[in-house]
Design a protein around this motif. Structure first.
Motif, PDB file in Angstrom:
ATOM      1  N   VAL A   1       0.856  -1.342  -0.142  1.00 64.02           N
ATOM      2  CA  VAL A   1      -0.049  -0.021  -0.006  1.00 64.02           C
ATOM      3  C   VAL A   1       1.042   1.266  -0.021  1.00 64.02           C
ATOM      4  CG1 VAL A   1      -2.003  -0.929   1.133  1.00 64.02           C
ATOM      5  CG2 VAL A   1      -0.387  -0.176   2.485  1.00 64.02           C
ATOM      6  N   GLY A   2       2.124   1.270  -0.509  1.00 66.73           N
ATOM      7  CA  GLY A   2       2.853   2.283  -0.499  1.00 66.73           C
ATOM      8  C   GLY A   2       2.313   3.311  -1.383  1.00 66.73           C
ATOM      9  N   ASP A   3       1.631   3.350  -2.318  1.00 71.34           N
ATOM     10  CA  ASP A   3       0.848   4.373  -3.052  1.00 71.34           C
ATOM     11  C   ASP A   3      -0.130   5.258  -2.490  1.00 71.34           C
ATOM     12  OD1 ASP A   3       2.658   3.929  -5.051  1.00 71.34           O
ATOM     13  OD2 ASP A   3       1.317   2.845  -6.267  1.00 71.34           O
ATOM     14  N   HIS A   4      -0.539   4.573  -1.071  1.00 66.90           N
ATOM     15  CA  HIS A   4      -1.884   5.005  -0.256  1.00 66.90           C
ATOM     16  C   HIS A   4      -1.322   5.373   1.111  1.00 66.90           C
ATOM     17  CE1 HIS A   4      -3.962   3.527  -3.793  1.00 66.90           C
ATOM     18  NE2 HIS A   4      -3.375   2.344  -3.699  1.00 66.90           N
ATOM     19  N   VAL A   5      -0.060   5.578   1.344  1.00 67.10           N
ATOM     20  CA  VAL A   5       0.650   6.175   2.681  1.00 67.10           C
ATOM     21  C   VAL A   5       1.412   7.030   2.333  1.00 67.10           C
ATOM     22  CG1 VAL A   5       1.512   5.545   4.799  1.00 67.10           C
ATOM     23  CG2 VAL A   5      -0.103   3.948   3.838  1.00 67.10           C
ATOM     24  N   ARG A   6       1.236   8.290   2.901  1.00 69.99           N
ATOM     25  CA  ARG A   6       2.273   9.464   2.667  1.00 69.99           C
ATOM     26  C   ARG A   6       2.723   9.982   4.033  1.00 69.99           C
ATOM     27  NH1 ARG A   6       0.831  15.535   1.251  1.00 69.99           N
ATOM     28  NH2 ARG A   6      -0.872  15.340   2.251  1.00 69.99           N
ATOM     29  N   GLY A   7       4.049  10.040   4.112  1.00 66.75           N
ATOM     30  CA  GLY A   7       4.545  10.588   5.443  1.00 66.75           C
ATOM     31  C   GLY A   7       5.190  12.149   5.140  1.00 66.75           C
ATOM     32  N   LEU A   8       4.817  12.828   6.247  1.00 65.10           N
ATOM     33  CA  LEU A   8       5.326  14.128   6.268  1.00 65.10           C
ATOM     34  C   LEU A   8       5.791  14.589   7.458  1.00 65.10           C
ATOM     35  CD1 LEU A   8       2.101  16.322   4.938  1.00 65.10           C
ATOM     36  CD2 LEU A   8       4.299  15.721   3.678  1.00 65.10           C
ATOM     37  N   GLN A   9       7.072  15.185   7.435  1.00 65.19           N
ATOM     38  CA  GLN A   9       7.779  15.331   8.813  1.00 65.19           C
ATOM     39  C   GLN A   9       7.276  16.742   9.396  1.00 65.19           C
ATOM     40  OE1 GLN A   9      12.067  15.090   8.352  1.00 65.19           O
ATOM     41  NE2 GLN A   9      12.312  15.354  10.775  1.00 65.19           N
ATOM     42  N   GLY A  10       6.991  16.683  10.727  1.00 63.19           N
ATOM     43  CA  GLY A  10       6.457  18.079  11.244  1.00 63.19           C
ATOM     44  C   GLY A  10       5.958  17.591  12.409  1.00 63.19           C
ATOM     45  N   ASP A  11       5.460  18.713  13.256  1.00 63.26           N
ATOM     46  CA  ASP A  11       4.720  18.886  14.455  1.00 63.26           C
ATOM     47  C   ASP A  11       3.174  19.089  14.474  1.00 63.26           C
ATOM     48  OD1 ASP A  11       7.130  18.409  15.820  1.00 63.26           O
ATOM     49  OD2 ASP A  11       7.663  20.341  15.559  1.00 63.26           O
ATOM     50  N   GLY A  12       2.658  18.307  15.375  1.00 64.44           N
ATOM     51  CA  GLY A  12       1.046  18.303  15.409  1.00 64.44           C
ATOM     52  C   GLY A  12       0.541  19.614  15.527  1.00 64.44           C
ATOM     53  N   ASP A  13       1.370  20.516  16.188  1.00 69.64           N
ATOM     54  CA  ASP A  13       0.850  21.972  16.577  1.00 69.64           C
ATOM     55  C   ASP A  13       1.163  22.823  15.475  1.00 69.64           C
ATOM     56  OD1 ASP A  13       3.314  21.928  17.247  1.00 69.64           O
ATOM     57  OD2 ASP A  13       3.432  23.013  19.111  1.00 69.64           O
ATOM     58  N   LEU A  14       1.518  22.426  14.389  1.00 69.70           N
ATOM     59  CA  LEU A  14       2.091  23.246  13.529  1.00 69.70           C
ATOM     60  C   LEU A  14       1.550  22.652  11.989  1.00 69.70           C
ATOM     61  CD1 LEU A  14       5.873  24.054  14.327  1.00 69.70           C
ATOM     62  CD2 LEU A  14       3.878  25.643  14.554  1.00 69.70           C
ATOM     63  N   LEU A  15       0.355  21.984  12.093  1.00 68.83           N
ATOM     64  CA  LEU A  15      -0.059  21.446  10.944  1.00 68.83           C
ATOM     65  C   LEU A  15      -0.352  22.330   9.757  1.00 68.83           C
ATOM     66  CD1 LEU A  15      -2.762  18.898  12.193  1.00 68.83           C
ATOM     67  CD2 LEU A  15      -0.273  18.459  11.619  1.00 68.83           C
ATOM     68  N   HIS A  16      -0.707  23.737  10.150  1.00 65.18           N
ATOM     69  CA  HIS A  16      -1.072  24.585   9.099  1.00 65.18           C
ATOM     70  C   HIS A  16       0.262  25.161   8.090  1.00 65.18           C
ATOM     71  CE1 HIS A  16       0.826  26.860  12.488  1.00 65.18           C
ATOM     72  NE2 HIS A  16       0.896  27.720  11.814  1.00 65.18           N
TER      73      HIS A  16
END
Length: 255
Positions: free
Chosen positions: A80-95
């Motif tokens: 399922v590699g095409d359907h999972v995306r990773g983003l490096q970041g913090d939950g309080d800075l989602l914007h």
């Protein structure tokens, strides 16, 4: 998109200790409709990959590059590699993150259908800010699954482990190891958790206990895992048992 491979439900091949969380999610993720899922702090994909195998599109936000690398390996292995995306970041800075899917022809204006916030509020700088960010990332009617450490469960675990001083400190909401170099993890009571969720503009459902008995069982006890799973599900919504669970869980909706 149909599931790439048969995906487990809360009663099949998933950790017993998270049975109550999956039981709450099953009606949402198993309804046959493809969802856009945001997994904040989802790390190596313990929830993301099973959700992708159910046919959902999952974006995982996590501050750890190593965890996100493991996520991609796990997703590729599961097909399922095409359907999972990773983003490096913090939950309080989602914007600050590119949360849109970025896929041509995809309408991202509606926000996410489901967000996961599991074992995150204990360690972020500001739990309220994190929940506010997650709420804004949801579409109206979208839901968020919030799981946290339970203060009462931590007190019981310390006491049973032979650490009464630490247990008392946790009971009094003090750091059980004040000399540590890292900040102490927060623990929450049910009222604390529900107040946070409500303050974020979410409508909480009934809270559940997570790992009511599974964390108390010795791995060598020989207990039948399926019997423990059934017991966990029976106790998850029942006081006084849920009150001393390792964790708390609530599924909340953005009005």
């Amino acid at each position: 998109m149909p599931p790439t491979a048969p995906a487990p439900s809360s009663g099949e091949q998933l950790p017993v200790r998270t049975a109550a969380v999956w039981a709450a999610l099953d009606p949402v993720v198993g309804a046959g409709t493809q969802l856009r899922v945001l997994d904040v702090g989802g790390g190596s994909g313990v929830f993301a990959v099973p959700l992708a195998r159910l046919g959902h599109e999952v974006t995982v936000v996590d501050p750890s590059a190593d965890a996100l690398a493991t996520l991609q390996r796990r997703a590729q292995t599961a097909g399922v590699g095409d359907h999972v995306r990773g983003l490096q970041g913090d939950g309080d800075l989602l914007h600050e993150l590119p949360l849109g899917s970025g896929q041509p022809g995809t309408d991202d204006s509606g926000g996410y259908d489901l967000a996961l916030c599991h074992s995150v509020l204990e360690v972020v700088d500001d739990p309220s800010a994190t929940l506010d960010e997650i709420t804004r990332a949801l579409r109206p009617g979208g839901q968020v699954s919030v799981a946290t450490a339970n203060r009462a469960g931590a007190v019981l675990a310390r006491a049973l482990g032979g650490h009464p001083k630490e247990a008392l400190a946790l009971l009094e909401d003090r750091d059980p190891a004040p000399g540590r170099t890292r900040p102490a993890r927060r623990r929450f009571g049910p009222d604390d958790l529900l107040a946070l969720v409500t303050a974020a503009g979410l409508r909480p459902g009934e809270w559940r206990g997570v790992a009511v008995v599974s964390d108390l069982l010795d791995a060598a006890s020989g207990a039948d895992p399926e019997a423990v799973r059934r017991l966990e599900l029976a106790l998850a919504g029942t006081s006084p048992y849920r009150d001393v669970a390792t964790g708390l869980h609530v599924l909340a909706t953005r009005p």
